[in-house]
Design an enzyme around this catalytic site. Sequence first.
Site, PDB file in Angstrom:
ATOM      1  N   LYS A  22       0.785  -1.330   0.100  1.00 44.69           N
ATOM      2  CA  LYS A  22       0.055   0.104   0.111  1.00 44.69           C
ATOM      3  C   LYS A  22       0.995   1.147   0.023  1.00 44.69           C
ATOM      4  O   LYS A  22       0.751   2.212  -0.845  1.00 44.69           O
ATOM      5  CB  LYS A  22      -0.852  -0.049   1.103  1.00 44.69           C
ATOM      6  CG  LYS A  22      -1.566   1.451   1.308  1.00 44.69           C
ATOM      7  CD  LYS A  22      -2.375   1.526   2.857  1.00 44.69           C
ATOM      8  CE  LYS A  22      -1.905   1.896   3.736  1.00 44.69           C
ATOM      9  NZ  LYS A  22      -1.578   3.194   4.063  1.00 44.69           N
ATOM     10  N   ASN A  23       1.779   1.592   1.094  1.00 43.01           N
ATOM     11  CA  ASN A  23       2.326   2.610   0.993  1.00 43.01           C
ATOM     12  C   ASN A  23       3.538   2.772  -0.062  1.00 43.01           C
ATOM     13  O   ASN A  23       4.034   3.930   0.018  1.00 43.01           O
ATOM     14  CB  ASN A  23       3.210   2.630   2.584  1.00 43.01           C
ATOM     15  CG  ASN A  23       2.218   2.747   3.445  1.00 43.01           C
ATOM     16  OD1 ASN A  23       1.019   3.029   3.167  1.00 43.01           O
ATOM     17  ND2 ASN A  23       2.501   2.764   4.809  1.00 43.01           N
ATOM     18  N   ARG A  93      -4.170   9.929   3.267  1.00 46.68           N
ATOM     19  CA  ARG A  93      -2.855  10.717   3.671  1.00 46.68           C
ATOM     20  C   ARG A  93      -2.036  11.037   2.428  1.00 46.68           C
ATOM     21  O   ARG A  93      -1.466  12.024   1.958  1.00 46.68           O
ATOM     22  CB  ARG A  93      -2.171   9.631   4.563  1.00 46.68           C
ATOM     23  CG  ARG A  93      -0.875  10.193   5.214  1.00 46.68           C
ATOM     24  CD  ARG A  93      -1.054  11.114   6.442  1.00 46.68           C
ATOM     25  NE  ARG A  93      -0.060  12.062   6.560  1.00 46.68           N
ATOM     26  CZ  ARG A  93      -0.084  13.225   7.299  1.00 46.68           C
ATOM     27  NH1 ARG A  93      -1.125  13.780   7.653  1.00 46.68           N
ATOM     28  NH2 ARG A  93       1.012  13.778   7.863  1.00 46.68           N
ATOM     29  N   CYS A 117      -5.372   8.020   8.849  1.00 44.43           N
ATOM     30  CA  CYS A 117      -5.697   7.728   9.939  1.00 44.43           C
ATOM     31  C   CYS A 117      -5.402   8.743  11.126  1.00 44.43           C
ATOM     32  O   CYS A 117      -4.421   9.352  11.103  1.00 44.43           O
ATOM     33  CB  CYS A 117      -5.057   6.198  10.277  1.00 44.43           C
ATOM     34  SG  CYS A 117      -5.665   4.967   9.271  1.00 44.43           S
ATOM     35  N   ARG A 122       0.413  14.678  12.926  1.00 44.62           N
ATOM     36  CA  ARG A 122       0.880  14.425  11.639  1.00 44.62           C
ATOM     37  C   ARG A 122       1.011  15.555  10.615  1.00 44.62           C
ATOM     38  O   ARG A 122       0.484  15.925   9.743  1.00 44.62           O
ATOM     39  CB  ARG A 122      -0.085  13.356  10.983  1.00 44.62           C
ATOM     40  CG  ARG A 122      -0.323  12.081  11.536  1.00 44.62           C
ATOM     41  CD  ARG A 122      -1.172  11.200  10.806  1.00 44.62           C
ATOM     42  NE  ARG A 122      -0.090  10.358   9.896  1.00 44.62           N
ATOM     43  CZ  ARG A 122      -0.632   9.391   9.195  1.00 44.62           C
ATOM     44  NH1 ARG A 122      -1.943   9.008   9.105  1.00 44.62           N
ATOM     45  NH2 ARG A 122       0.198   8.760   8.385  1.00 44.62           N
ATOM     46  N   PRO A 123       2.069  16.613  11.468  1.00 42.67           N
ATOM     47  CA  PRO A 123       2.180  18.092  10.406  1.00 42.67           C
ATOM     48  C   PRO A 123       2.991  17.421   9.323  1.00 42.67           C
ATOM     49  O   PRO A 123       3.551  16.652   8.855  1.00 42.67           O
ATOM     50  CB  PRO A 123       3.031  18.920  11.331  1.00 42.67           C
ATOM     51  CG  PRO A 123       3.691  17.632  12.509  1.00 42.67           C
ATOM     52  CD  PRO A 123       2.729  16.473  12.576  1.00 42.67           C
ATOM     53  N   ILE A 124       2.865  18.716   8.521  1.00 43.05           N
ATOM     54  CA  ILE A 124       3.679  18.648   6.939  1.00 43.05           C
ATOM     55  C   ILE A 124       4.650  19.527   7.005  1.00 43.05           C
ATOM     56  O   ILE A 124       5.160  19.915   5.895  1.00 43.05           O
ATOM     57  CB  ILE A 124       2.739  18.433   5.911  1.00 43.05           C
ATOM     58  CG1 ILE A 124       1.860  19.648   5.691  1.00 43.05           C
ATOM     59  CG2 ILE A 124       1.858  17.215   6.001  1.00 43.05           C
ATOM     60  CD1 ILE A 124       1.202  20.011   4.489  1.00 43.05           C
ATOM     61  N   ASP A 125       4.862  19.972   7.960  1.00 37.34           N
ATOM     62  CA  ASP A 125       6.110  21.315   7.968  1.00 37.34           C
ATOM     63  C   ASP A 125       7.557  20.740   7.424  1.00 37.34           C
ATOM     64  O   ASP A 125       8.216  21.527   6.355  1.00 37.34           O
ATOM     65  CB  ASP A 125       6.380  21.598   9.561  1.00 37.34           C
ATOM     66  CG  ASP A 125       6.876  20.308  10.190  1.00 37.34           C
ATOM     67  OD1 ASP A 125       6.283  19.475  10.286  1.00 37.34           O
ATOM     68  OD2 ASP A 125       8.052  20.738  10.939  1.00 37.34           O
ATOM     69  N   ASP A 305       3.441   0.871  12.544  1.00 35.45           N
ATOM     70  CA  ASP A 305       2.206   0.207  11.932  1.00 35.45           C
ATOM     71  C   ASP A 305       1.929  -0.986  12.560  1.00 35.45           C
ATOM     72  O   ASP A 305       1.026  -1.680  12.380  1.00 35.45           O
ATOM     73  CB  ASP A 305       2.305   0.290  10.358  1.00 35.45           C
ATOM     74  CG  ASP A 305       2.508   1.469   9.748  1.00 35.45           C
ATOM     75  OD1 ASP A 305       2.066   2.636  10.286  1.00 35.45           O
ATOM     76  OD2 ASP A 305       2.880   1.524   8.381  1.00 35.45           O
ATOM     77  N   ARG A 397      -8.926  -0.001   3.594  1.00 32.88           N
ATOM     78  CA  ARG A 397      -7.905   1.126   2.910  1.00 32.88           C
ATOM     79  C   ARG A 397      -6.804   0.177   2.682  1.00 32.88           C
ATOM     80  O   ARG A 397      -6.004   0.762   1.904  1.00 32.88           O
ATOM     81  CB  ARG A 397      -7.811   2.211   3.841  1.00 32.88           C
ATOM     82  CG  ARG A 397      -8.732   2.913   4.045  1.00 32.88           C
ATOM     83  CD  ARG A 397      -8.752   4.022   5.379  1.00 32.88           C
ATOM     84  NE  ARG A 397      -7.869   4.969   4.655  1.00 32.88           N
ATOM     85  CZ  ARG A 397      -8.012   6.320   5.223  1.00 32.88           C
ATOM     86  NH1 ARG A 397      -8.756   6.642   6.028  1.00 32.88           N
ATOM     87  NH2 ARG A 397      -7.093   7.366   4.450  1.00 32.88           N
TER      88      ARG A 397
END
Length: 418
Positions: A22-23, A93, A117, A122-125, A305, A397
Amino acid sequence: MKILKINGGKQLEGTVSISGSKNSAVALIPAAILCDENVTITNVPNISDIDALEDILEYLGAKVKRTDNGEISIDSCNIENKPIPEDASKRLRASYYFMGALLGRHKKIEMYFPGGCTIGARPIDLHLKGFEALGAKVVQDNNKYTITADELVGNSIYLDISSVGATINIILAAVKAKGTTIIENAAKEPEIVDLASFLNSMGAKISGAGTSNIKIRGVSYLKSCIHEVIPDRIEAATYIMIGAAVCKKLTVENVIPEHIYAPLQKLLEMGVDLHIDGDKIEVTNKNKLRKVNVRTQVYPGFPTDLQQIIASLMTQAEGESKIHETLYENRFLNLYQLCKMGAISKVEGNKATIRGKTNLVGTDVSATDLRAGAGLVIAGLLASGTTTISGADYILRGYENIVEKLKKIGAKIELIQI
Ligand code: EPU
């Protein structure tokens, strides 16, 4: 909403074949839009996160052909660079990989904070810092991001955290940038190696993927290629844990054992009976399980995970097992559900204990996220009576054909649409 109903407490036996990762696939599909010709990706899992990405590609005007055997061909030669709407951004995500890919291709992207999830903030900085280092301008208006660049120029970027998402997004933005980009303290996960090998097959010049120092020399054109997605290491370890919990004998096929070295070592420490034979792993539930301590770490450490999944197995080990979650702030919601089934567990901040051995009893529980749901499937298979897992959509998912795969080894499991 979908629910999973499991009639547990049965010994299972058979063979399960692991699907594409998946990832990995969720990064490869957005990456495909960097290609100046048609690309084909094989071994793509049939899961709802892939459906969501396919919808975004089609919305952008790409020509997508997807077959039942996991092949997806993408022709994005004539895509339109439109803003990605909020609902599409929030469906998963990995929608945020369109940030790097569209920035790399069109020097502009407008989209919203991604979904995924709810396991932490879960920042995206770090993603944004990476884009800025390549010369992009980021404008944030609440949860909407507009990222533009006149041109992207390679740079050295040090990541404060070895983030999988930031490493992938920076690679995507840098592949066609001018000059050389170096990502230091890059994530080393196998999915990053898979992405680099996909892009290199198209003619990109990426070296060092799989180490903490990745070098990307920008190219101007990417050609057609065919790429096979690597097997899903988290799905593989999930089924191995199912084997350790409830199987007289389970053969898990199409595994790269090296990708799950840390979880396999932990299972051996627990006393699990498992044997590796090339790309197959045989596992049984014949041994008594011992308590273990798990500390989640970035690859090659024990993956976050899998901690929610091994938690269910820990209920069957004698003594007090411990989990220390170091990546996410909110990844223990599964334990409250497990306690409803009879588990004895305590959560304090980012640490949890699980005291076994307990006999789990089926009841109504709720999957609060994908891996929490997978952990509850193991608990449901172990439990006496019927377990009903609401929120099963989360599980779909990330696990291709989970119901069919489990039925094939004898599980009494049903997916119900309500
Ligand atoms: N982080 C930041 N700033 C950033 C990016 C990350 O502070 O800009 C923090 C995160 O909050 C987290 C840590 O860094 O604490 C690691 O996050 P990372 O970016 O590595 O995670 P991700 O890319 O959002 C991917 C997987 C997750 C998996 C993690 C860690 C995808 C789509 N998701 O997430 O998978 O848990 O890496 O391995 O690839 C799952 O499959 O169930 C799942 C959640």
